[in-house]
Write an enzyme that holds these catalytic residues in place. Structure first.
Site, PDB file in Angstrom:
ATOM      1  N   CYS A 172       0.821  -1.214   0.000  1.00  0.00           N
ATOM      2  CA  CYS A 172       0.000   0.000   0.000  1.00  0.00           C
ATOM      3  C   CYS A 172       0.852   1.260   0.000  1.00  0.00           C
ATOM      4  O   CYS A 172       0.366   2.335  -0.328  1.00  0.00           O
ATOM      5  CB  CYS A 172      -0.953   0.001   1.189  1.00  0.00           C
ATOM      6  SG  CYS A 172      -1.997   1.453   1.260  1.00  0.00           S
ATOM      7  N   CYS A 212      -4.785  -0.213   7.548  1.00  0.00           N
ATOM      8  CA  CYS A 212      -4.064   0.928   8.120  1.00  0.00           C
ATOM      9  C   CYS A 212      -4.147   0.922   9.650  1.00  0.00           C
ATOM     10  O   CYS A 212      -3.185   1.282  10.331  1.00  0.00           O
ATOM     11  CB  CYS A 212      -4.617   2.246   7.581  1.00  0.00           C
ATOM     12  SG  CYS A 212      -4.216   2.511   5.846  1.00  0.00           S
TER      13      CYS A 212
END
Lengths: 418, 132
Positions: B38, B111
């Site tokens: 990511c 995240c």
């Protein structure tokens, strides 16, 4: 708050003039164009007129224009329809009895082409070669020539890349293929059909199909101020195609379903506007269409200003060879910043841009276009695309140039030193 | 892009005004975690204080290169752990971080995992360097 829209490669607003032209076809001239009564024929006439405008714009015949729901559908119809038609006839072509049809495309195509090709591969209906690109995002004609096999039936290369603006040498490819097809004709081998997705090229480049030498061309209305949900497939006469949406006999039996009359009218109006902008300038300056267009001149001016000033920010690079790119698309790589965070803070300041960062894709992979151009993922994550439109002003660009360094600094300050 | 359709008010507020950004000089524990897929990299610093034989997180700071979700989860976790006993801070889950932010989009849940992982590794780093 300011609102500065710099995401025209994603979509454009519908021009008021286009909307006005469309309006009577919702509740006033609402007839089904397939019906012989006056309601139907009023709608039929409007479609015919729009088709004529598109044909004129592309230098084609009206019978070569199919209205679709957009470029994606046009591409699906072109690729799947051609391969299906060729599979049906290949048994009579001696040389191709045991060979799968072969497609050549590139690694930087829009997902609509990529995924359609992958589908054809998965079904076992075609072999596909994906041509690499150089740092500027260009394919090499030599690579293309080398990739051509006896079974090659389709070459599909986009005109302008939607992420970085690279212009592929479509007319040159067209010439190459034409030459090959002449020799194929004498040896009774099926010709190679040439498709280009011209979605991002309509406003600024020469889209005459004869100049380009294409058999198939796709485009989408909402990239040039027509509404979303309407597009076109140009198919040169005698190009084999099997329709992919079955039903009634609309669109020369190649796309069933009652025509989207108001949207077709809207697309016709919008493409007429692009054409008149192009020819007005030709009258004034004596230049030909392929040389200069007025919106291109202004867009190029704003683009160059944007590039010059954004590159003053430390550790910011330009993707590709911008001066050779389509004027409305510019992509930067911002070191040490993640793209989505940049978009978020720019959006807070009223600016709409785009990024090829993984975090914007929902797929957790950076843009396949940037990756194909040799840009490592950590840099691709910091990509930032601005795409200009005819309503953008110099003041807006000045504001972006003022705000962007602040946004970048804010995010860089937050990042760990590695 | 309308970010208020993607992120909660709380997430956006933390992106606008991230808490405890920066570096702690001579931290008691530090960890850098990242998800190369990511493109997020997060560094978390903690300062430990002992009171009545119990260890507390006296201070926490972060540095993050990443998307809005990565920034907001980093910021949120520092506010969640500051002043907390170490054994309690250790138990903060990714889910708790996401909940404190009023939720995260599904594609951004990793995240909060990153932030929880950074905290665990920073505490681990503290324990390893402060063995009796």
């Amino acid at each position: 708050m300011k609102k500065i829209y710099l995401d025209h490669a994603a979509t454009t607003p519908v021009l008021p003039e286009v909307l006005t032209t469309m309006q009577p076809y919702f509740s006033l001239h609402y007839g089904n164009p397939s019906e012989p009564h006056q309601w139907g024929q009023r709608a039929r006439a409007a479609i015919d007129e729009a088709r004529e405008k598109v044909a004129q714009f592309l230098g084609a015949k009206p019978q070569e224009i199919i209205f679709t729901s957009g470029a994606t559908e046009a591409i699906n119809l072109a690729h799947k329809g051609l391969i299906e038609a060729i599979r049906e006839t290949r048994n009579v072509i001696r040389d191709m009895q045991n060979e799968k049809p072969h497609i050549i495309t590139s690694l930087v195509e829009h997902k609509a082409v990529m995924e359609t090709c992958k589908h054809l591969e998965k079904m076992g209906w075609a072999d596909v070669t994906y041509l690499p690109v150089d740092k500027a995002g260009l394919i090499s004609i030599k690579d293309l020539e080398k990739a051509i096999r006896l079974e090659t039936v389709l070459v599909s290369i986009m005109y302008v890349n939607n992420e970085v603006g690279t212009i592929q040498p479509i007319a040159k490819i067209g010439k190459l293929i034409k030459g090959i097809n002449v020799s194929r004709l004498t040896s009774h081998i099926s010709p190679i059909y040439f498709h280009t997705d011209a979605t991002q090229a309509i406003q600024s480049l020469n889209c005459d199909v004869n100049y380009l030498g294409v058999d198939l061309l796709s485009l989408s209305g909402h990239k040039f101020y027509a509404p979303k949900g309407i597009g076109v497939l140009y198919f040169k006469k005698d190009t084999p195609l099997v329709r992919q949406q079955d039903g009634g006999g609309q669109e020369y039996r190649l796309r069933a379903g009652t025509e989207n009359v108001p949207y077709i009218v809207g697309l016709g109006k919008a493409i007429e506007k692009v054409k008149s902008q192009k020819s007005t300038l030709r009258l004034h300056s004596g230049l030909t269409v392929s040389e200069v267009e007025p919106s291109k001149v202004k867009t190029e001016y704003l683009r160059d200003k944007l590039i010059d000033d954004v590159l003053k920010i430390p550790k910011v690079k330009l993707v590709g060879d911008s001066k050779k790119n389509a004027p409305h698309i510019t992509t930067f790589l911002v070191d040490g910043v993640e793209g989505e965070a940049m978009l978020l803070l720019l959006s807070e300041k009223g600016i709409a841009a785009s990024s090829g960062s993984a975090c914007t894709s929902g797929l957790l992979e950076p843009s396949h276009v940037l990756t194909a151009m040799g840009i490592p993922p950590e840099q691709a994550h910091g990509s930032l695309r601005f795409s200009l439109g005819q309503e953008n002003t110099e003041e807006e660009i000045d504001y972006v140039i003022k705000v962007l360094p602040e946004v970048i600094n804010q995010l860089r300050k937050m990042a760990p030193k590695l | 892009m309308n970010f208020s359709q993607i992120y909660s008010k709380k997430v956006l507020e933390h992106v606008r005004n991230p808490r405890n950004v920066g570096e702690i000089k001579n931290p008691d524990g530090v960890a850098t975690v990242g998800n190369p897929v990511c493109g997020d990299i997060m560094r978390l610093y903690i300062k430990i204080e002992k009171k009545d034989g119990k260890e507390y997180i006296k201070d926490a700071k972060f540095q993050t290169l990443g998307c809005g979700a990565a920034i907001s989860t980093s910021s949120m976790i520092t506010t969640m752990v500051k002043g907390k006993p170490l054994d309690e801070a250790e138990k903060i889950t990714e889910k708790a971080i996401a909940e404190a932010l009023g939720g995260l989009p599904l594609t951004k849940m990793h995240c909060s995992l990153l932030a929880a992982d950074a905290l665990k590794k920073a505490i681990q780093n503290y324990r390893q360097s402060h063995k009796r």
